[in-house]
Design a protein around this motif. Structure first.
Motif, PDB file in Angstrom:
ATOM      1  N   MET A 263      -9.031  47.180 -30.037  1.00  0.00           N
ATOM      2  CA  MET A 263      -9.999  48.056 -30.749  1.00  0.00           C
ATOM      3  C   MET A 263      -9.836  49.398 -29.677  1.00  0.00           C
ATOM      4  O   MET A 263     -10.089  50.487 -30.469  1.00  0.00           O
ATOM      5  CB  MET A 263     -11.265  47.495 -30.693  1.00  0.00           C
ATOM      6  N   ILE A 264     -10.080  49.433 -28.777  1.00  0.00           N
ATOM      7  CA  ILE A 264     -10.423  50.480 -27.898  1.00  0.00           C
ATOM      8  C   ILE A 264      -8.897  51.182 -27.982  1.00  0.00           C
ATOM      9  O   ILE A 264      -9.063  52.524 -28.142  1.00  0.00           O
ATOM     10  CB  ILE A 264     -10.396  50.097 -26.350  1.00  0.00           C
ATOM     11  N   LEU A 265      -7.863  50.839 -28.175  1.00  0.00           N
ATOM     12  CA  LEU A 265      -6.565  51.442 -28.537  1.00  0.00           C
ATOM     13  C   LEU A 265      -6.682  51.911 -29.755  1.00  0.00           C
ATOM     14  O   LEU A 265      -6.148  53.465 -29.718  1.00  0.00           O
ATOM     15  CB  LEU A 265      -5.410  50.444 -28.353  1.00  0.00           C
ATOM     16  N   LYS A 270      -5.907  55.987 -29.443  1.00  0.00           N
ATOM     17  CA  LYS A 270      -5.516  56.707 -30.602  1.00  0.00           C
ATOM     18  C   LYS A 270      -3.811  57.221 -30.398  1.00  0.00           C
ATOM     19  O   LYS A 270      -3.758  58.331 -30.619  1.00  0.00           O
ATOM     20  CB  LYS A 270      -6.277  57.686 -31.519  1.00  0.00           C
ATOM     21  N   PRO A 271      -2.979  56.508 -29.835  1.00  0.00           N
ATOM     22  CA  PRO A 271      -1.656  56.804 -29.655  1.00  0.00           C
ATOM     23  C   PRO A 271      -1.218  57.189 -31.098  1.00  0.00           C
ATOM     24  O   PRO A 271      -1.141  56.502 -32.091  1.00  0.00           O
ATOM     25  CB  PRO A 271      -0.943  55.942 -28.919  1.00  0.00           C
ATOM     26  N   ASN A 272      -0.411  58.389 -31.199  1.00  0.00           N
ATOM     27  CA  ASN A 272       0.158  58.744 -32.496  1.00  0.00           C
ATOM     28  C   ASN A 272       1.626  57.979 -32.668  1.00  0.00           C
ATOM     29  O   ASN A 272       1.951  57.842 -34.037  1.00  0.00           O
ATOM     30  CB  ASN A 272       0.210  60.257 -32.541  1.00  0.00           C
ATOM     31  N   THR A 277       1.310  50.416 -27.190  1.00  0.00           N
ATOM     32  CA  THR A 277       1.293  49.330 -28.179  1.00  0.00           C
ATOM     33  C   THR A 277       0.132  48.371 -27.778  1.00  0.00           C
ATOM     34  O   THR A 277      -0.220  48.107 -26.607  1.00  0.00           O
ATOM     35  CB  THR A 277       2.478  48.974 -28.598  1.00  0.00           C
ATOM     36  N   SER A 278      -0.219  47.543 -28.904  1.00  0.00           N
ATOM     37  CA  SER A 278      -0.818  46.331 -28.671  1.00  0.00           C
ATOM     38  C   SER A 278      -0.072  45.270 -27.994  1.00  0.00           C
ATOM     39  O   SER A 278      -0.629  44.521 -27.371  1.00  0.00           O
ATOM     40  CB  SER A 278      -1.254  45.807 -29.985  1.00  0.00           C
ATOM     41  N   TYR A 279       1.338  45.518 -27.727  1.00  0.00           N
ATOM     42  CA  TYR A 279       2.203  44.647 -26.973  1.00  0.00           C
ATOM     43  C   TYR A 279       1.817  44.806 -25.405  1.00  0.00           C
ATOM     44  O   TYR A 279       2.022  43.806 -24.713  1.00  0.00           O
ATOM     45  CB  TYR A 279       3.595  44.979 -27.449  1.00  0.00           C
ATOM     46  N   LYS A 345      -4.790  62.916 -19.994  1.00  0.00           N
ATOM     47  CA  LYS A 345      -5.842  62.604 -21.132  1.00  0.00           C
ATOM     48  C   LYS A 345      -6.189  61.239 -21.227  1.00  0.00           C
ATOM     49  O   LYS A 345      -7.451  60.943 -20.910  1.00  0.00           O
ATOM     50  CB  LYS A 345      -5.318  63.209 -22.583  1.00  0.00           C
ATOM     51  N   TRP A 346      -5.281  60.327 -21.331  1.00  0.00           N
ATOM     52  CA  TRP A 346      -5.438  58.969 -21.547  1.00  0.00           C
ATOM     53  C   TRP A 346      -6.095  58.454 -20.172  1.00  0.00           C
ATOM     54  O   TRP A 346      -6.836  57.495 -20.000  1.00  0.00           O
ATOM     55  CB  TRP A 346      -4.399  58.149 -21.969  1.00  0.00           C
TER      56      TRP A 346
END
Length: 453
Positions: A263-265, A270-272, A277-279, A345-346
């Protein structure tokens, strides 16, 4: 403790997770029985098995929530490691030797050199994907196989919208709302790789589960290393079924930490372009589990392990390094396409989250809505949504079972009728709660679809 309760109400509790896993396994079994019965598929012939993968196989998403990941495993083809005795393999199998030793091949990837063609005629898409390796040998090209497979996707279907290929994935949208990612795969026999994983000292999983994961074997999918000059002839070694088994053996707290990280991702990082990835998050959770006694994971420690998972994600982004759980030599952050400004940023965003941890939950849409909702409507919504999901999956599997048994759909089946009737009653109750006036069946179907997303 409150977040654990909210996550259960949102459909991520232990009981519903186990139920989903069982129902998707049943779906795969019935689908494969159907395909063996008719000896054909709508998209491609000679697929040996359909395997539901990703979050559906892990029981961590509702039926229409997120994409449905599907592996289409090609039959009568086997990839093997260098020292495997071919005399133990049927002559009807097309055999390819996995080249993982070439220094130009990135860890976790391989090239497939034709070792022995099948005694009978091979698949057409395989024949078209063969190429010369420049030294008198024959390679199976991942790019050419994908091109051949893509060409088979042009079949017109009024209910299916085909999309542009995304890496190895062939995305479809079924009936306008169910998103499916199909990936073709080949079976892979690589006992030494799996044994190296099995021999690691660990707190988790148990020896029984370790051996089960080993027995589930591996696959190769047609995707090379992004930074390689030879990616068109490279394949990625995958352990989808084994990883699903591992995720299914996480306890409730670990599973919820994993879902919250996703959910945080999605809602904050919010990677474009899938730079993260969730992996990546799945591997963080698996390493976390292996290196820690299971007794440390409980509802009162959820915040601690979420904090720990975010720290590990920050480190992975900062150093651009995260070891793949099954093959640690492979760096999941290598050539991920992350720019310097994204990296800074991340890292800063995650640092802010770590410093104000409880407030993070208010930035996650699903959890925030559950927190501010009145308790009684929230409980009713949760109960209704779960019942609708159970009915929908039961309906799908029952209809498939009837086709396998009788060769055709029987809409007069009493069980299907009862399931359909109950789903209509529930959708009418939802409409009444929303002060909607609905009568056509398609409006009720739309309510059900929206509830299950």
């Amino acid at each position: 403790m409150e977040i654990c309760t909210i996550m259960t109400r949102l459909g991520y509790g232990e009981e519903v997770r186990r139920w989903r896993v069982e129902k998707w396994r049943e779906f795969d079994r019935l689908m494969n029985a159907y395909d063996r019965l008719v000896h054909a598929r709508s998209l491609i012939t000679n697929i040996n098995a359909t395997i539901t993968a990703g979050s559906k196989a892990e029981g961590l998403t509702c039926i229409y929530e997120n994409d449905w990941d599907v592996l289409l495993v090609l039959g009568d083809v086997l990839c093997v490691e260098a020292d495997i005795n071919l005399l133990t393999i049927s002559d009807n199998i097309d055999v390819y030797r996995m080249d993982t030793m070439d220094t130009r091949v990135y860890p976790g990837h391989c090239r497939l050199l034709q070792e022995r063609p099948a005694a009978h005629a091979r698949h057409g898409i395989i024949t078209q994907a063969l190429c010369d390796n420049g030294y008198g040998g024959v390679l199976l090209s991942s790019r050419l196989l994908l091109d051949e497979f893509s060409a088979l996707q042009s079949t017109h279907n009024a209910y299916v919208e085909h999309h542009e290929r995304a890496g190895p994935s062939m995305p479809d949208t079924i009936r306008g709302f169910l998103h499916v990612d199909k990936v073709i795969a080949l079976r892979c026999y690589c006992p030494s790789i799996l044994q190296r994983w099995a021999d690691r000292r660990r707190n988790w999983p148990s020896p029984t589960i370790v051996q089960k994961v080993v027995s589930l074997g591996a696959l190769v999918t047609p995707v090379g290393f992004k930074g390689s000059d030879y990616k068109n002839i490279e394949w990625r070694i995958c352990f989808n079924t084994g990883e699903a088994e591992l995720i299914n053996n996480l306890n409730e707290t670990q599973a919820k930490v994993y879902v919250i990280l996703k959910m945080i991702l999605r809602d904050i990082i919010k990677p474009n372009n899938k730079e993260i990835t969730s992996y990546v998050l799945k591997n963080i959770i698996l390493w976390q589990a292996e290196n820690t006694p299971q007794t440390e994971f409980h509802s009162r420690s959820l915040l601690y392990w979420l904090h720990d998972g975010l720290k590990k994600l920050r480190t992975a982004i900062e150093k651009k390094r995260l070891c793949y759980y099954m093959i640690p030599e492979r760096n999941l952050m290598e050539a991920c396409g992350m720019h310097d400004y994204q990296q800074h940023k991340w890292v800063a965003d995650i640092t802010d989250m770590l410093e104000g941890m409880p407030n993070v939950f208010l930035r996650l849409e699903k959890i925030r809505k559950a927190i501010v909702a009145s308790p009684e409507p929230m409980m009713w919504f949760s109960k209704t949504r779960m019942e609708l999901e159970m009915l929908q999956l039961e309906h799908t599997n029952r209809a498939l079972e009837i086709i396998v048994t009788n060769g055709e759909v029987d809409d007069s089946d009493s069980i299907l009728e009862q399931i359909g009737s109950r789903m209509r009653d529930l959708s009418i109750q939802v409409a009444q709660r929303m002060f909607l006036k609905v009568s056509p069946a398609n409006q009720l179907d739309d309510i059900i679809n929206r509830m299950l997303m």
